[in-house]
Motif scaffolding. Structure first.
Motif, mmCIF file in Angstrom:
data_model
loop_
_atom_site.group_PDB
_atom_site.id
_atom_site.type_symbol
_atom_site.label_atom_id
_atom_site.label_comp_id
_atom_site.label_asym_id
_atom_site.label_seq_id
_atom_site.Cartn_x
_atom_site.Cartn_y
_atom_site.Cartn_z
ATOM 1 N N LYS A 1 0.831 -1.205 0.000
ATOM 2 C CA LYS A 1 0.000 0.000 0.000
ATOM 3 C C LYS A 1 0.867 1.258 0.000
ATOM 4 O O LYS A 1 0.550 2.253 -0.661
ATOM 5 C CB LYS A 1 -0.947 -0.010 1.199
ATOM 6 C CG LYS A 1 -2.094 -0.998 1.053
ATOM 7 C CD LYS A 1 -3.148 -0.812 2.135
ATOM 8 C CE LYS A 1 -4.328 -1.752 1.884
ATOM 9 N NZ LYS A 1 -5.397 -1.579 2.898
ATOM 10 N N VAL A 2 1.973 1.215 0.752
ATOM 11 C CA VAL A 2 2.873 2.362 0.767
ATOM 12 C C VAL A 2 3.550 2.507 -0.592
ATOM 13 O O VAL A 2 3.703 3.618 -1.116
ATOM 14 C CB VAL A 2 3.923 2.217 1.889
ATOM 15 C CG1 VAL A 2 4.876 3.415 1.899
ATOM 16 C CG2 VAL A 2 3.237 2.090 3.245
ATOM 17 N N CYS B 1 -17.753 3.713 -6.729
ATOM 18 C CA CYS B 1 -16.990 4.658 -7.553
ATOM 19 C C CYS B 1 -15.599 4.182 -7.935
ATOM 20 O O CYS B 1 -15.001 4.741 -8.855
ATOM 21 C CB CYS B 1 -16.907 6.004 -6.852
ATOM 22 S SG CYS B 1 -15.986 5.992 -5.286
ATOM 23 N N GLY B 2 -15.059 3.148 -7.255
ATOM 24 C CA GLY B 2 -13.701 2.730 -7.587
ATOM 25 C C GLY B 2 -12.754 3.908 -7.494
ATOM 26 O O GLY B 2 -12.797 4.702 -6.561
ATOM 27 N N ASP C 1 -17.474 3.699 -1.922
ATOM 28 C CA ASP C 1 -16.829 2.444 -2.300
ATOM 29 C C ASP C 1 -16.402 1.719 -1.037
ATOM 30 O O ASP C 1 -15.997 2.354 -0.049
ATOM 31 C CB ASP C 1 -15.624 2.674 -3.205
ATOM 32 C CG ASP C 1 -15.283 1.415 -3.999
ATOM 33 O OD1 ASP C 1 -15.674 1.335 -5.174
ATOM 34 O OD2 ASP C 1 -14.636 0.511 -3.437
ATOM 35 N N ILE C 2 -16.484 0.408 -1.080
ATOM 36 C CA ILE C 2 -16.160 -0.390 0.100
ATOM 37 C C ILE C 2 -14.660 -0.430 0.363
ATOM 38 O O ILE C 2 -14.224 -0.664 1.485
ATOM 39 C CB ILE C 2 -16.719 -1.827 -0.071
ATOM 40 C CG1 ILE C 2 -16.747 -2.546 1.281
ATOM 41 C CG2 ILE C 2 -15.934 -2.600 -1.112
ATOM 42 C CD1 ILE C 2 -17.518 -3.850 1.236
ATOM 43 N N ALA C 3 -13.849 -0.135 -0.663
ATOM 44 C CA ALA C 3 -12.389 -0.226 -0.529
ATOM 45 C C ALA C 3 -11.811 1.141 -0.183
ATOM 46 O O ALA C 3 -11.980 2.110 -0.928
ATOM 47 C CB ALA C 3 -11.766 -0.744 -1.823
ATOM 48 N N THR C 4 -11.106 1.215 0.929
ATOM 49 C CA THR C 4 -10.498 2.471 1.376
ATOM 50 C C THR C 4 -9.515 3.006 0.340
ATOM 51 O O THR C 4 -9.470 4.207 0.061
ATOM 52 C CB THR C 4 -9.779 2.263 2.717
ATOM 53 O OG1 THR C 4 -10.709 1.751 3.668
ATOM 54 C CG2 THR C 4 -9.188 3.561 3.231
ATOM 55 N N ILE D 1 -16.818 8.459 0.184
ATOM 56 C CA ILE D 1 -16.924 7.767 1.471
ATOM 57 C C ILE D 1 -16.541 6.300 1.332
ATOM 58 O O ILE D 1 -17.002 5.606 0.412
ATOM 59 C CB ILE D 1 -18.364 7.887 2.007
ATOM 60 C CG1 ILE D 1 -18.684 9.381 2.231
ATOM 61 C CG2 ILE D 1 -18.552 7.103 3.289
ATOM 62 C CD1 ILE D 1 -20.136 9.667 2.442
ATOM 63 N N ALA D 2 -15.702 5.841 2.250
ATOM 64 C CA ALA D 2 -15.285 4.438 2.294
ATOM 65 C C ALA D 2 -16.255 3.661 3.175
ATOM 66 O O ALA D 2 -16.158 3.710 4.406
ATOM 67 C CB ALA D 2 -13.860 4.316 2.813
#
Length: 994
Positions: free
Chosen positions: A196-197, A369-370, A420-423, A460-461
Motif C-alpha cells: 500500500k505504501v 466509484c472505484g 466504495d467499500i475499498a479504502t 466515502i469508504a
C-alpha cells in the motif's frame, strides 16, 4: 473570411475537407478566437484541445441529435515557414493526447500522413517517427488522395479499411496502462516495501511528474509552469535538478529529500493529497527506493521504464491518469472490480449529461466509484456546463482562471459524491478529482492559488448496503456507474437486510449485486432524476429462468425506462485490456424518477464494428434502434433477443413458434414410464482425491453402471457423430444421475447449436455422457430415431435455439445452450414439421448465416463485407414483393418495380417506382438519374445537415418513386432488412395519408 495559406487550402480540397463548406466536418482552430453560436460547445472544447497541441484545423465526424462530434484528423500547416517543434516531439504530443489516431502535416509541396495511434520510437537515444504515407500535391493522382478523403472519415470506411494499422493496442491509453501493470509488478517485487505504501509512492509520483511537465506556452512562446525549473534546487531537497534526482540524492540519507518534497507539497496544496502518515514515514525511511527512481527515470529496459520518454504528461488526458489509478485496485472474482474504459464512460456521460443542456445545483452519485473515473468525467461535464453558460452570457469562449477557482471548487464539493467499500479506492477517487482541478486551470493558478479541497464528506469508504440506510433521505439528480458483478450468498443478503429495502417483491436473480445496487440506488433519485448503470445483460434481459422472467416483469412494471443500450455484441472486447481481460455481456440501463412510464423503451444495439472494437467511438445506425412497447417489455421475454438478432418481424415468428407444442410437452405423459431425460454425469475429483468425508456426506457416490462404460470427450462428439470412445475410469461421482438415463435405446444430444446441425447421436449401447449433453432413453426405438431425423435436418431448430436461449450469444459461447432450451423446441410428432412461409424462411436464413456469425466471430464477419450488385438485387426483389403484397391483392393492379440499382464506392442506391397497371412503363415527374458517389455524399449531407452515422439510412419519397441510399455493407442489404424496410415504408406512407 478564412485566412489559410494556398497550399493548405489546396491540400484540404484534395482530401475533400474544404475550408468554409458548411457540409464539411472541417473547422479551423482559429475559429476559437471568433467563436459564435454557429459552433457547438462540443466543437469548442475539442478545438481548444487541438490548439493546445498546436494543430491548425480539425476534421470532425459530426453527429445528429446533439450527440458529441468526434475529432478524426488533426491538420498542421507547415507551408508558411512556421516555427514548430520537431516532428517526433509533435507526434509525442498528439499520441499522448489520444484525441486522434491520424494527423496530416501540409507543406508547400506535400501532404504527409502520420499514424498517431503508434508512439514515437527511440533510436540511438533520440525520438524518431516515420510517416504513414507522403502525397505530392501536384504529381500524385486523385485516387491516392481519395484514400484520405473526408468522406471516408464521415462514413467510417477509412477505419474499416485500415483496421489493422490504427489499432487500439498501440495507443497511449492501452500502452501506458498495460505497460504500467508490468512495471508495477516488477517495482513491487524490487522495492521490498509494504504494497500500500509502494502504491501510494507510485501514485503521488505520477502526479508530481504530471505537475513537473504541466506547462502552458502562449502565442509568443513564453512558458508558464506549475513548478519552476529550479524548484528542487534547494538545500532541503538536496540541490536536485528534478524530482527523480531528489529521490536518488536522498537514498543514502533515509530518503529525506523525497519525504521533504511530499511534506512541502502537502503543506502547499492541502487536501491530504500528499500526506504521508507517521507509520508510512518510518517504512519509507528504512526502504531502498532506488526502484522508484529507476521506474520514473526510464533507465531500465524491458518494461514501462524505457517508455516514459514516449509520453508527454502535459498532454495526456486526465481520464487516462484516472484510469492508471484503476490499475492499483485489486481485481478478483470476489470483488467484481472491472476496469471501465474511458471511451465508454465518456459516452455515457454524453448520454446522461449532454453538454447542450446545462443544469444548476446538480448532484451526482457513483455508489461503487472505484478510483472515480465516472466522477471525474461527470465533474468535467459540470465545468463544461459552467463554460457553456458563460459562453451564452458573454458571447465568447471562457477558459477558467484564478477568479473562478473558488466557484469551480465549490461546484466539486457541492455536486460530486461517491461510495466504495475499498479504502484505497476512495483515496484514489479523491486523488483523481483533485487532479482534475489541475487539468482545468493554468499552471500559474495551480501553483499560486490552488488548495485541494477536503473531500472526505463527498467520497466515502463504506459498504454501500450499510451506507444507504443512513443516506436514504439524500437525493441525487444523476446516479451513474459500473457496480460490481457479484452473486451474493443468501446469508450476505439476510445479514444486511437488503431485501427489506427493495421495492420489487421478487427474488433478484442469483442475488446479483449490480441489480441490487440498481433497485436500491433508484430510491435516492431526485424527482425527474436519472440513473444510468452498466449491468450484466444476461440477468437484465436474456436469462430465461422463471425467476429471471418474473424479475424482469416487475422491473419493467416498476420503473420508467427511456432506453437500454445493449453492448452484448462487444462482450469479448469492451472490458478487454492486456492482462486484465473481462468477457462479460453488459447493457447500460437508464431509469428516470417519473411517475408515468414510457409507452416505448428504446433498445439500442451496439454492434461489433471496428470503430467500436478499436475504441475510436460508438456508432449507431437506423437498424440499431428498436422500439419496445412497454407491454412487450413486461410480458414478452423474447423481445430482447429478437432485437439483438435483427428485430423487425422476428418477434412475430418467434411467438408463433413458441405457441406450438414442445418436446417437453410431447414427453410429459411418458416421463418416468417409458421415457427418461437427463443431463449427463459430473465426475468432479479423481477417485484418489475423494475423501472419506466426501463419501459419508454424500457429496460423492458410487455409480457402478458408469464405471467402465463407454464415454467420450466433448470435442469428439461432433455433427458427424462420435469420433472416439474409451472406457470411463472412476468409481465415485459428484453427480451420477440414474442408471436408466444411460441405458439404450438412447439419444444423446449435445447442448450446442452446431454450425450446420444440432449434434445428435442414436446409440444401441450404454453411453456414459457428461453434463454438456442431454440423454433421452425410450423403450420405443422408433420414437428416438424420428426425433434424431427432426434434429439432424432442421435449420429451424438451430434458429430457435439461437433466438430463444438465454445463454447462446450472451455467455462466453455463442453456440452453447441449456437443457431447457432444447426441451422447449417445438415438436409436432413423428414426420410432422412446422412449414415456414417465404418471408419466415428469409428471417431464419439470415439469422443463422449472418447474425449468429456476427455474434460469434471477431474477424471476417460476413455482414460487414461489401455488398455486391447481386446482393442489392436480392434485396430489391424482396422489398418489392413485400410492398406489392401489402398494397395490392390483385396482380393486375398497381405494383412497385425497380427502375434503378447502383452500387457506388461507399454507398448503394435503390430506386423503386409505383406503376398503376401491370403493362405501364415506369415513369416519374422527375427523370431518373445515375447517382454517383459524390452526389450520394452530398445528398446525405444536405438531407441530414450533418455527416452522422446514427441516421445513415436515407429514404426519399418523390412522387411515385422511393429512393433508398445506404452504405455499401452487406448488413444494410440483407433480404431480412428488405422486409424491415418495406414495413417501415408502409408505415411512412400510411402516416403521410396514402
Amino acid at each position: 473570411m478564412h485566412n489559410v495559406s494556398p497550399s493548405f487550402a489546396q491540400a484540404l480540397d484534395r482530401v475533400d475537407m474544404p475550408v468554409g463548406d458548411t457540409g464539411s466536418g472541417l473547422l479551423l482552430v482559429s475559429s476559437l478566437a471568433t467563436a459564435n453560436s454557429i459552433l457547438e460547445p462540443y466543437h469548442l472544447l475539442l478545438l481548444e484541445r487541438a490548439k493546445k497541441i498546436g494543430a491548425d484545423a480539425v476534421y470532425f465526424k459530426n453527429n445528429a441529435d446533439n450527440r458529441a462530434p468526434v475529432a478524426q484528423v488533426y491538420l498542421f500547416d507547415f507551408s508558411t515557414g512556421r516555427q514548430v517543434d520537431s516532428i517526433p516531439e509533435l507526434h509525442r504530443k498528439v499520441w499522448s493526447s489520444t484525441d486522434v489516431r491520424i494527423y496530416f502535416i501540409i507543406t508547400k509541396s506535400d501532404l504527409i500522413v502520420y499514424n498517431s495511434s503508434k508512439p514515437v520510437i527511440i533510436k540511438d537515444g533520440e525520438l524518431a517517427v516515420q510517416p504513414f504515407e507522403t502525397l505530392n500535391l501536384i504529381s500524385d493522382a486523385k485516387e491516392r488522395f481519395d484514400e484520405y478523403s473526408g468522406r471516408k472519415f464521415d462514413n467510417g470506411s477509412f477505419w474499416e479499411i485500415h483496421k489493422s494499422q490504427f489499432s487500439y493496442n498501440t495507443t497511449a491509453y492501452e500502452k501506458l496502462i498495460s505497460e504500467l501493470r508490468n512495471a508495477r509488478q516488477k517495482f513491487n517485487k524490487q522495492i521490498v516495501l509494504d504494497q500500500k505504501v509502494a502504491n501510494k509512492l507510485l501514485i503521488v509520483s505520477i502526479l508530481i511528474k504530471y505537475l513537473e511537465e504541466r506547462v502552458d506556452i502562449d502565442a509568443d512562446g513564453n512558458e508558464t509552469r506549475v513548478f519552476s525549473k529550479d524548484i528542487f534546487n534547494k538545500a532541503e531537497f538536496g540541490f536536485s535538478a528534478n524530482y527523480v534526482a531528489a529521490i536518488e540524492n536522498g537514498i543514502l540519507h533515509a530518503n529525506k529529500y523525497l519525504l521533504a518534497i511530499l511534506h512541502f507539497l502537502s503543506n502547499h496544496f492541502g487536501g491530504h493529497i500528499f500526506n504521508i502518515l507517521e507509520d508510512e514515514v518510518s517504512k519509507i525511511e528504512s526502504a531502498d527506493i532506488q526502484p522508484l527512481a529507476d521506474f520514473l527515470s526510464g533507465r531500465i529496459d524491458g518494461h514501462q521504464y524505457v517508455l516514459w520518454s514516449q509520453y508527454s504528461f502535459n498532454y495526456l488526458p486526465i481520464e487516462l491518469i484516472s484510469n492508471i489509478y484503476e490499475e492499483f485496485l485489486e481485481n478478483t472474482k470476489d470483488n467484481g472490480v472491472a476496469y471501465t474504459p474511458s471511451f465508454l464512460v465518456n459516452f455515457l456521460i454524453d448520454e446522461t449529461m449532454p453538454i447542450h443542456r446545462p443544469q444548476r445545483d446538480y448532484r451526482i452519485l457513483d455508489p461503487a466509484c472505484g478510483s472515480g473515473i465516472f466522477l471525474v468525467s461527470a465533474y468535467k461535464r459540470l465545468v463544461d456546463w459552467w463554460r457553456v453558460e458563460k459562453f451564452h452570457e458573454l458571447g465568447y469562449w471562457v477558459k477558467p482562471n484564478g477568479s473562478n477557482l473558488h466557484e469551480l471548487q465549490q461546484l466539486l464539493v457541492q455536486s460530486v459524491y461517491g461510495v466504495d467499500i475499498a479504502t484505497e479506492a476512495v483515496s484514489l477517487a479523491v486523488f483523481s478529482l483533485s487532479l482534475t482541478l489541475c487539468d482545468i486551470f493554468s499552471p500559474k493558478v495551480i501553483w499560486e492559488d490552488l488548495k485541494f479541497s477536503n473531500l472526505s464528506g463527498n467520497i466515502i469508504a463504506e459498504d454501500f448496503f450499510t451506507w444507504i440506510i443512513q443516506a436514504k433521505n439524500n437525493q441525487f439528480d444523476i446516479i451513474i456507474g459500473n457496480p460490481p458483478f457479484i452473486e451474493y450468498p443468501n446469508s450476505y443478503v439476510k445479514q444486511h437486510g437488503i431485501m427489506t429495502m427493495v421495492d420489487i417483491d421478487v427474488t433478484i436473480p442469483k442475488n446479483q449485486s449490480a441489480i441490487l445496487f440498481t433497485v436500491l440506488s433508484e430510491k435516492l433519485l431526485a424527482p425527474k432524476g436519472l440513473l444510468c448503470f452498466i449491468l450484466p445483460s444476461g440477468p437484465l434481459l436474456y436469462n430465461s429462468s422463471a425467476k429471471s422472467i418474473n424479475f424482469r416483469q416487475r422491473f419493467f412494471e416498476r420503473y420508467s425506462i427511456p432506453q437500454i443500450i445493449d453492448f452484448t455484441y462487444l462482450s469479448n472486447t469492451l472490458f478487454r485490456n492486456k492482462g486484465n481481460e473481462k468477457n462479460v455481456a453488459v447493457a447500460a440501463v437508464f431509469i428516470e424518477n417519473n411517475a408515468t412510464k414510457y409507452d416505448y423503451i428504446y433498445h439500442v444495439i451496439a454492434k461489433k464494428l471496428k470503430v467500436m472494437v478499436q475504441r475510436h467511438y460508438f456508432e449507431f445506425d437506423h437498424y440499431d434502434f428498436h422500439l419496445v412497447k412497454h407491454r412487450e417489455a413486461v410480458f414478452d421475454p423474447l423481445i430482447w433477443k429478437s432485437n439483438l438478432l435483427g428485430g423487425g418481424r422476428l418477434i412475430l415468428l418467434l411467438n408463433k413458434l413458441r405457441a406450438l407444442p414442445t418436446l417437453k410437452d410431447y414427453f410429459s405423459k411418458q416421463l418416468g414410464k417409458t421415457v427418461a431425460i437427463s443431463e449427463g454425469y459430473i465426475k468432479g475429483k479423481p477417485d484418489e482425491e475423494v475423501t472419506d468425508e466426501d463419501i459419508i456426506t454424500g457429496r460423492y457416490k458410487l455409480a457402478p453402471y458408469l464405471s467402465g462404460a463407454l464415454t467420450f470427450e466433448s470435442t469428439d462428439f461432433t455433427e458427424h457423430g462420435i469420433a472416439n470412445t474409451h472406457p470411463l475410469v472412476g468409481n465415485y461421482f459428484q453427480r451420477r444421475r440414474k442408471e436408466v438415463n444411460f441405458r439404450p435405446p438412447l439419444l444423446v444430444i449435445k447442448k450446442n447449436i452446431g454450425s450446420q446441425t444440432i449434434p445428435v447421436v442414436f446409440s444401441q449401447v450404454t453411453l456414459a455422457y457428461k453434463k454438456e449433453f442431454i440423454g433421452i432413453h425410450a423403450t420405443d426405438e422408433s420414437l428416438l430415431l424420428a426425433i434424431r431425423e427432426t434434429f439432424a435436418n432442421s435449420n429451424l431448430y438451430r434458429f430457435i435455439l439461437s433466438a430463444t436461449s438465454g445463454r447462446s450469444g450472451i455467455s462466453r459461447s455463442v453456440r452453447t445452450v441449456l437443457k431447457k432450451d432444447i426441451l422447449a423446441l417445438p415438436y409436432l410428432g413423428r414426420n410432422q414439421q412446422y412449414e415456414l412461409g417465404y418471408l419466415e424462411q428469409i428471417l431464419v436464413d439470415d439469422t443463422l448465416e449472418y447474425w449468429l456469425d456476427f455474434l460469434a466471430k471477431e474477424n471476417n464477419i460476413r455482414a460487414l463485407q461489401p455488398a455486391t450488385l447481386p446482393d442489392l438485387q436480392a434485396y430489391q426483389q424482396v422489398l418489392c414483393e413485400v410492398l406489392n403484397s401489402l398494397f395490392s391483392s390483385d396482380s393486375d393492379l398497381g405494383r412497385y418495380v425497380t427502375i434503378e440499382l447502383t452500387a457506388n464506392s461507399g454507398f448503394g442506391v435503390s430506386i423503386i417506382q409505383y406503376v398503376h397497371h401491370v403493362n405501364d412503363a415506369p415513369h416519374s415527374t422527375v427523370a431518373p438519374t445515375i447517382i454517383d458517389a459524390l452526389a450520394v455524399e452530398k445528398l446525405v449531407r444536405d438531407t441530414l445537415n450533418a455527416t452522422t452515422r446514427i441516421n445513415r439510412i436515407i429514404k426519399l419519397y418523390e412522387a411515385d418513386r422511393i429512393i433508398l441510399i445506404k452504405p455499401l455493407e452487406l448488413r444494410y442489404w440483407l433480404r431480412s432488412i428488405a422486409i424491415r424496410d418495406a414495413d417501415e415504408i408502409v408505415k411512412d406512407l400510411y402516416n403521410a395519408g396514402y
